[in-house]
Design a protein around this motif. Structure first.
Motif, short mmCIF file in Angstrom:
data_model
loop_
_atom_site.label_atom_id
_atom_site.label_comp_id
_atom_site.label_asym_id
_atom_site.label_seq_id
_atom_site.Cartn_x
_atom_site.Cartn_y
_atom_site.Cartn_z
N UNK A 1 0.85 -1.20 0.00
CA UNK A 1 0.00 0.00 0.00
C UNK A 1 0.88 1.25 0.00
N UNK A 2 1.40 1.64 -1.16
CA UNK A 2 2.37 2.74 -1.25
C UNK A 2 1.86 4.09 -0.73
N UNK A 3 0.57 4.32 -0.67
CA UNK A 3 0.05 5.59 -0.18
C UNK A 3 0.04 5.69 1.34
N UNK A 4 0.41 4.63 2.00
CA UNK A 4 0.37 4.59 3.46
C UNK A 4 1.75 4.93 4.03
N UNK A 5 1.74 5.76 5.06
CA UNK A 5 2.99 6.08 5.76
C UNK A 5 3.05 5.22 7.01
N UNK A 6 4.12 4.48 7.16
CA UNK A 6 4.29 3.64 8.34
C UNK A 6 5.18 4.36 9.35
N UNK A 7 4.69 4.43 10.57
CA UNK A 7 5.50 4.99 11.66
C UNK A 7 5.63 3.93 12.74
N UNK A 8 6.83 3.84 13.29
CA UNK A 8 7.08 2.85 14.33
C UNK A 8 7.09 3.51 15.70
N UNK A 9 6.44 2.86 16.64
CA UNK A 9 6.36 3.34 18.01
C UNK A 9 7.16 2.36 18.86
N UNK A 10 7.99 2.85 19.79
CA UNK A 10 8.85 1.94 20.56
C UNK A 10 8.08 0.84 21.29
N UNK A 11 7.02 1.16 22.01
CA UNK A 11 6.21 0.17 22.71
C UNK A 11 4.88 0.82 23.03
N UNK A 12 3.78 0.17 22.66
CA UNK A 12 2.45 0.74 22.91
C UNK A 12 1.93 0.38 24.29
N UNK A 13 2.75 -0.29 25.08
CA UNK A 13 2.47 -0.67 26.46
C UNK A 13 1.24 -1.57 26.60
N UNK A 14 1.02 -2.39 25.60
CA UNK A 14 0.00 -3.44 25.67
C UNK A 14 0.64 -4.72 25.16
N UNK A 15 1.79 -5.03 25.71
CA UNK A 15 2.66 -6.08 25.18
C UNK A 15 1.97 -7.44 25.12
N UNK A 16 1.13 -7.74 26.08
CA UNK A 16 0.48 -9.06 26.10
C UNK A 16 -0.53 -9.25 24.99
N UNK A 17 -0.93 -8.18 24.34
CA UNK A 17 -1.96 -8.28 23.30
C UNK A 17 -1.41 -8.11 21.89
N UNK A 18 -0.10 -7.98 21.76
CA UNK A 18 0.51 -7.69 20.46
C UNK A 18 0.42 -8.82 19.46
N UNK A 19 0.85 -8.56 18.25
CA UNK A 19 1.34 -7.28 17.75
C UNK A 19 0.23 -6.23 17.71
N UNK A 20 0.60 -5.01 18.10
CA UNK A 20 -0.36 -3.91 18.16
C UNK A 20 -0.09 -2.88 17.06
N UNK A 21 -1.17 -2.29 16.60
CA UNK A 21 -1.05 -1.20 15.63
C UNK A 21 -2.19 -0.21 15.85
N UNK A 22 -2.00 1.02 15.34
CA UNK A 22 -3.04 2.04 15.41
C UNK A 22 -3.30 2.54 14.00
N UNK A 23 -4.60 2.60 13.66
CA UNK A 23 -5.02 3.08 12.35
C UNK A 23 -6.23 3.96 12.53
N UNK A 24 -6.14 5.21 12.06
CA UNK A 24 -7.22 6.19 12.17
C UNK A 24 -7.70 6.32 13.61
N UNK A 25 -6.74 6.36 14.53
CA UNK A 25 -7.04 6.59 15.93
C UNK A 25 -7.51 5.36 16.69
#
Ligand code: FES
Length: 136
Positions: A96-120
């Motif tokens: 998906x070339x139109x998408x910008x990927x940003x990496x966050x060091x740790x979302x502090x929900x480690x037991x539920x990962x992998x975690x991501x945020x999209x549109x809030x």
């Protein structure tokens, strides 16, 4: 000369923004014209710069039909030791070339990962299938 938000904010501050609503709306119209829409991160930057609440700017955008927030295409991936979003990031950027990927060091929900945020919205147990579903 290249347009920039800081200079525009200074100009509209001289016109009475943020207290003078007309000047604030004029600033938002200029942002929209220059950026082809109001980028999702701009209301927060304006709010921080003027020392007002972001919600006030968002409410103004919502109330004026000719103002439109540009949809954010930033996918935030947790790159912490339990989530290791790197592989998903490469997948999203490639597919998906139109998408910008940003990496966050740790979302502090480690037991539920992998975690991501999209549109809030935060998603747990992320995989390629989830990314495909979110990008559609
Ligand atoms: S490592 Fe991903 S939430 Fe902590």
């Amino acid at each position: 000369m290249e347009w920039n938000l800081k200079e525009a904010m200074e100009y509209y501050a001289s016109q009475g923004a943020p207290g003078e609503q007309g000047a604030l709306v004029a600033l938002l119209r200029e942002v929209q014209r220059e950026c082809g829409g109001i980028p999702a991160e701009i209301p927060g930057q304006i709010a921080a710069g003027y020392g007002i609440k972001e919600g006030l700017i968002l409410a103004l955008i919502k109330r004026i039909p000719s103002l439109n927030l540009k949809e954010s295409r930033v996918l935030e991936l947790c790159a912490g030791p339990n989530c290791r979003g790197g592989e998903l990031g490469t997948y999203a950027e490639t597919r998906y070339p139109g998408v910008t990927v940003q990496y966050v060091p740790c979302m502090r929900l480690c037991g539920k990962g992998p975690n991501l945020r999209w549109k809030g919205q935060l998603y747990h147990g992320a995989d390629k299938t989830l990314i495909d579903r979110l990008m559609k």
